[in-house]
Structures are given as C-alpha cells and as structure tokens.
Design an enzyme around this catalytic site. Sequence first.
Site, PDB file in Angstrom:
ATOM      1  N   ARG A  98      20.537 -34.366 -27.463  1.00  0.00           N
ATOM      2  CA  ARG A  98      21.125 -36.057 -28.473  1.00  0.00           C
ATOM      3  C   ARG A  98      22.009 -34.815 -29.837  1.00  0.00           C
ATOM      4  NH1 ARG A  98      16.846 -39.632 -30.421  1.00  0.00           N
ATOM      5  NH2 ARG A  98      18.399 -40.555 -32.021  1.00  0.00           N
ATOM      6  N   GLY A  99      23.639 -35.780 -30.326  1.00  0.00           N
ATOM      7  CA  GLY A  99      23.425 -35.309 -31.300  1.00  0.00           C
ATOM      8  C   GLY A  99      23.805 -36.211 -32.435  1.00  0.00           C
ATOM      9  N   SER A 102      25.469 -38.698 -31.314  1.00  0.00           N
ATOM     10  CA  SER A 102      26.129 -38.054 -29.308  1.00  0.00           C
ATOM     11  C   SER A 102      24.975 -38.070 -28.421  1.00  0.00           C
ATOM     12  CB  SER A 102      26.953 -37.982 -29.303  1.00  0.00           C
ATOM     13  OG  SER A 102      26.420 -36.304 -29.487  1.00  0.00           O
ATOM     14  N   ASP A 210      33.075 -25.638 -38.510  1.00  0.00           N
ATOM     15  CA  ASP A 210      31.851 -25.713 -37.404  1.00  0.00           C
ATOM     16  C   ASP A 210      30.810 -24.891 -36.656  1.00  0.00           C
ATOM     17  OD1 ASP A 210      28.309 -26.841 -38.475  1.00  0.00           O
ATOM     18  OD2 ASP A 210      28.932 -28.648 -36.462  1.00  0.00           O
ATOM     19  N   LYS A 212      29.217 -21.939 -35.243  1.00  0.00           N
ATOM     20  CA  LYS A 212      27.515 -21.383 -35.196  1.00  0.00           C
ATOM     21  C   LYS A 212      26.955 -20.698 -33.412  1.00  0.00           C
ATOM     22  CE  LYS A 212      26.074 -25.684 -35.678  1.00  0.00           C
ATOM     23  NZ  LYS A 212      24.967 -27.213 -36.492  1.00  0.00           N
ATOM     24  N   ASN A 215      26.921 -23.848 -30.658  1.00  0.00           N
ATOM     25  CA  ASN A 215      28.165 -24.066 -31.088  1.00  0.00           C
ATOM     26  C   ASN A 215      28.736 -22.820 -29.663  1.00  0.00           C
ATOM     27  OD1 ASN A 215      27.242 -27.539 -31.653  1.00  0.00           O
ATOM     28  ND2 ASN A 215      28.869 -26.081 -33.427  1.00  0.00           N
ATOM     29  N   ASP A 231      31.514 -28.487 -29.849  1.00  0.00           N
ATOM     30  CA  ASP A 231      31.918 -29.412 -30.607  1.00  0.00           C
ATOM     31  C   ASP A 231      32.594 -29.230 -32.145  1.00  0.00           C
ATOM     32  OD1 ASP A 231      30.529 -31.213 -32.131  1.00  0.00           O
ATOM     33  OD2 ASP A 231      28.435 -29.633 -32.487  1.00  0.00           O
ATOM     34  N   THR A 251      27.941 -26.481 -41.833  1.00  0.00           N
ATOM     35  CA  THR A 251      26.492 -26.527 -41.481  1.00  0.00           C
ATOM     36  C   THR A 251      25.722 -24.917 -42.821  1.00  0.00           C
ATOM     37  OG1 THR A 251      26.156 -26.911 -39.634  1.00  0.00           O
ATOM     38  CG2 THR A 251      24.336 -25.562 -40.325  1.00  0.00           C
TER      39      THR A 251
HETATM   40  N1  LIG Z   1      29.656 -29.463 -22.324  1.00  0.00           N
HETATM   41  C1  LIG Z   1      28.379 -29.769 -22.631  1.00  0.00           C
HETATM   42  N2  LIG Z   1      27.757 -28.922 -21.862  1.00  0.00           N
HETATM   43  C2  LIG Z   1      26.139 -28.746 -21.499  1.00  0.00           C
HETATM   44  N3  LIG Z   1      25.794 -28.887 -22.485  1.00  0.00           N
HETATM   45  C3  LIG Z   1      26.218 -29.695 -23.707  1.00  0.00           C
HETATM   46  C4  LIG Z   1      28.090 -29.797 -23.547  1.00  0.00           C
HETATM   47  N4  LIG Z   1      28.712 -30.584 -24.777  1.00  0.00           N
HETATM   48  C5  LIG Z   1      27.287 -30.719 -25.550  1.00  0.00           C
HETATM   49  N5  LIG Z   1      26.199 -29.837 -24.868  1.00  0.00           N
HETATM   50  C6  LIG Z   1      24.723 -29.886 -25.347  1.00  0.00           C
HETATM   51  O1  LIG Z   1      24.267 -31.832 -26.138  1.00  0.00           O
HETATM   52  C7  LIG Z   1      23.480 -31.318 -27.132  1.00  0.00           C
HETATM   53  C8  LIG Z   1      24.103 -32.171 -28.041  1.00  0.00           C
HETATM   54  O2  LIG Z   1      25.267 -32.048 -27.440  1.00  0.00           O
HETATM   55  P1  LIG Z   1      25.520 -32.320 -28.986  1.00  0.00           P
HETATM   56  O3  LIG Z   1      27.720 -31.448 -29.076  1.00  0.00           O
HETATM   57  O4  LIG Z   1      26.281 -34.468 -28.924  1.00  0.00           O
HETATM   58  O5  LIG Z   1      25.839 -32.512 -30.569  1.00  0.00           O
HETATM   59  P2  LIG Z   1      25.437 -31.487 -31.345  1.00  0.00           P
HETATM   60  O6  LIG Z   1      26.090 -30.889 -31.580  1.00  0.00           O
HETATM   61  O7  LIG Z   1      24.569 -30.500 -30.873  1.00  0.00           O
HETATM   62  O8  LIG Z   1      24.890 -32.187 -32.924  1.00  0.00           O
HETATM   63  P3  LIG Z   1      26.122 -33.059 -33.864  1.00  0.00           P
HETATM   64  O9  LIG Z   1      26.057 -34.154 -33.290  1.00  0.00           O
HETATM   65  O10 LIG Z   1      25.310 -33.304 -34.877  1.00  0.00           O
HETATM   66  O11 LIG Z   1      26.624 -31.773 -34.266  1.00  0.00           O
HETATM   67  C9  LIG Z   1      23.365 -29.772 -27.492  1.00  0.00           C
HETATM   68  O12 LIG Z   1      22.547 -29.201 -27.363  1.00  0.00           O
HETATM   69  C10 LIG Z   1      25.000 -28.855 -26.741  1.00  0.00           C
HETATM   70  O13 LIG Z   1      24.432 -27.423 -26.707  1.00  0.00           O
END
Ligand SMILES: Nc1ncnc2c1ncn2[C@@H]1O[C@H](COP(=O)(O)OP(=O)(O)OP(=O)(O)O)[C@@H](O)[C@H]1O
Length: 442
Positions: A98-99, A102, A210, A212, A215, A231, A251
């Site tokens: 989860r983000g 998202s 962003d 890091k 990502n 991301d 960040t």
């Molecule tokens: N295409 C993908 N394949 C596998 N894992 C993914 C993919 N995209 C995102 N994730 C994983 O899903 C999780 C949520 O990602 P998301 O980009 O929604 O949020 P986030 O970057 O972790 O948080 P925020 O939105 O607060 O920056 C993370 O652990 C990320 O590594």
Amino acid sequence: MGCGNSKVLPEASKKGYVSVVQSLVAFSKAHDDDEPKKRPEKQKSPWFSTSVKNLHPPSNIQQQTLRDGRHQDKAAKYKDKFDPRVTARYDIKALIGRGSFSRVVRVEHRATRQPFAIKMMEVEAPEGREVCASELAVLHRVRHSNVIQLIEVFQFPQRVYMVLELATGGELLDRVVSRGHFTERDATQALRMVLAGVGYLHNLGITHRDLKPENLLYYHPGADSRLLVTDFGLATFGIDRTWFLRTTCGTPEYIAPEVLLRRPYSCAVDMWALGVITYIVLSGSMPFEDESRMRLYRSIVRGKYSFHGNPWPSVSNLAKDFIQRLLPLDPATRLTADQAIRHPWVVTMAASSSMMNLHRSISQNLRQRASRSSSRCPSRTASSGDSNSVGLGRLISLEKNQEQQQGRASGLSQPQRVIQHPARGLQEHHCHPTEAPDSCEG
Ligand SMILES: Nc1ncnc2c1ncn2[C@@H]1O[C@H](COP(=O)(O)OP(=O)(O)OP(=O)(O)O)[C@@H](O)[C@H]1O
C-alpha cells in the site's frame, strides 16, 4: 531520520504542511473503511527495516508462497473493491503493498496468464488525484528498460487502475543485504542501471523528485535482473533539463539543499538523491541523518557528511569521489546522469572482477540503524511498518506553481482507458463507467 521516512515539507512550510497532513489523515480514514489497522507486509516500511528483515531471508519461492498465503484473504477482499471491468480482464492474485493513495496487487491477465501489477489509486480527493496525474503523465510517455512500464490504464471518477510490469525481484537494498556478498563492482552495476533510467528521464525533461532505494525495484530475482525506477507520483516535467522548479517535496533524507532553501531547482535534485543512495548502498548508513528534522535539514544545507566509520576505509577513493561529485551544494557543479555513468568509478569498477566484500559492514550498519530506530519508535517493528506513513507518506506542497500544472495527465475525471501495445505505443480508449468491459477495449 525521526520515526519514519515519510515525504514531508521542510519546516519553512509548516503551516501548509499541517494542513496537508490533516487532509491526508482525513483522506486516509475515509478510504480505510474496511482496512484493518495492521498494514500489509509490503507496506511503506523504512528501507532499513525491510532490509534487516531479509538478513537471513527464506528462499524467494518460500517468500512468495508465504506472502501469497497471507495476502490471499486480503486479495479476495480487494477483488470486491475492483471495478468489474478490471477483474473481467485481470485475475487479482495477492496484495503486494500500500502507498499513501494506492493499493498494489499482483494480478494475472485472464487470457494470457501473464503476471502484472495493478496499482489502484483513489482519485476522489485532490491529493490523490494530483499524485495519480503526475504518475500517469510520466508513465504515458516513457519506455525504457530501467523504468517501470505502464501496460494499460483504467480510469474512473473515483479510482484509477494502472496495469504495470510486475517487479518480483525486490528493492535495491533488500538485494544488497540478501546476497551475503557485496562489492563496489556490484554497486556500480546497480547504479549503471539506475543512471541509465534516470538519464533517459532527464533527457525527456522529467524529474523524478523522489529517488530512494525503495523506489528502485528489481524486475526478477535473478542476478541478471534489470533494475527499475518506479513511483512517479512526485515526478514533474520541465521543458528541458535546465527548466527550474519550485515545489517543495520529496523524502527528507534525500532532499537536495536547493529544495530546502526554496531556490529554483532542476533535475539536479535527482542527482543529489543518487549521491545519497550511493552512500547508503556502499555503507548501510546515511550521509545525512538526525532524529530532529530541523537538524537533518541543517546538515543537508551545509552539505555536512563524512566518510568515517566502517566500511569507508575499505571503500575506494574513486567511489568517494563519485559521491562527492553528486553531493556538492551547488547544483550546477553536480554530475549529470550522462556524466555520472561515465565517471571512472562506474566505468572501471564495472569491468573489474575481484573487490573487497563490504557486506558485513553494510549489514551491521543496517542492523544498528534498525535497532536505534525501533527503540526510538517502539510501535514500529519490521512487520508493522512505519506507522507514521499510513496516509502521511506523501506530502506535497500546496503551492500551486506553473510546473505543477504542466505535464498533468488531462481529464482524470473523464473515464477513459489507455492501452499500450508494445509495437504501437499508447492508444487511448474512452469508456463510460457503465459500459461493459468489452465495449471499451482497444
Ligand atoms: N510494478 C510493481 N511491481 C511490484 N511491486 C510494486 C510495483 N509498484 C509498486 N510496488 C510495490 O507496492 C508497494 C506500494 O507502492 P506504491 O508505489 O503504491 O506506494 P509507495 O511508493 O510505497 O508509497 P507512497 O505512495 O506513499 O510513496 C511498494 O512496496 C512497492 O514496492
């Protein structure tokens, strides 16, 4: 680093910061109707805790099975939340994480059985809508082996579903730790891929803002996997690489000094973040770190960091030179991505074969950080993730600048679907929310 690595505004914008926090909390609560308080395993936990968890990791297959089992129930719950036009095409398999705005799930294309990730974004609230628009604006335009690929998009007034390449190889630092052996050569191999992706973005006028380790995801668990920049929720467009931006975001530990000083900035902020990432990858510690955010920012704007402690005596001067050239306070003197990929450290290390193993020091530093952090924030454990970051993960300045308006994907409220055909590029298809799935296919 304080208790989390949430993305925040500098102290200078505290007023705006608080209001964004409040609106994000409200947003998060409103959308967490059926969410348990405990977060799924792969949530925004800080890089050091996820990495320490993996110091003695089970095999990838075991991990996957474990994860799948635990997330199966949640996946079933999420299926109900998914629009039937999405589930008609994709079978929801498991929740990945989860983000702030998202949920990311692993899915299988029903016809081809190919696995993908779907990032479901809530776009009713303006914050989520903006983050989603930024991400889509970039993903629609990019195609590079080191940048996550958008496959197709389902857009509805309340939710947007981005079908993405599925990255199964884990985050950059997890891999550093789980290998048991890590050299400068390994570091340069990873960095070359990141630099290739970032250079491509910069040449398109895209600043990620962003970057890091969390990502940066490996496409698959194999040693020869591509590393993908992901991301793009904070990414923005400039006319070219000298185009200046003003919005304050990022960040904390990775924010460039010019951003904190509220000076106009460019894609050089990504190069600063890459300097921070290189420092972390080679040492398991951070160049700029402080429990107090104010002191952290002060050390960043002074450019105050050192190469003291292990493993720095074992690290080559070329590697240190590389970091120093990415971390000068003056962005004009910072290496560009194209220059960085040609830096002698990157070029010569990639070709060398036997190098000092830095793994022990890196792991030790990561462990120390993790225990320091959990004693400061007892509520946060490796499995519970960063309590601070639920709903607060992404804080964006409310300043509305020209640059925020540019490059936004248009018409998020207009339900539309974008389908990517590898050979033909993006094709846009519009469908009304009440249409049957097949009627809006490409
Ligand atoms: N295409 C993908 N394949 C596998 N894992 C993914 C993919 N995209 C995102 N994730 C994983 O899903 C999780 C949520 O990602 P998301 O980009 O929604 O949020 P986030 O970057 O972790 O948080 P925020 O939105 O607060 O920056 C993370 O652990 C990320 O590594």
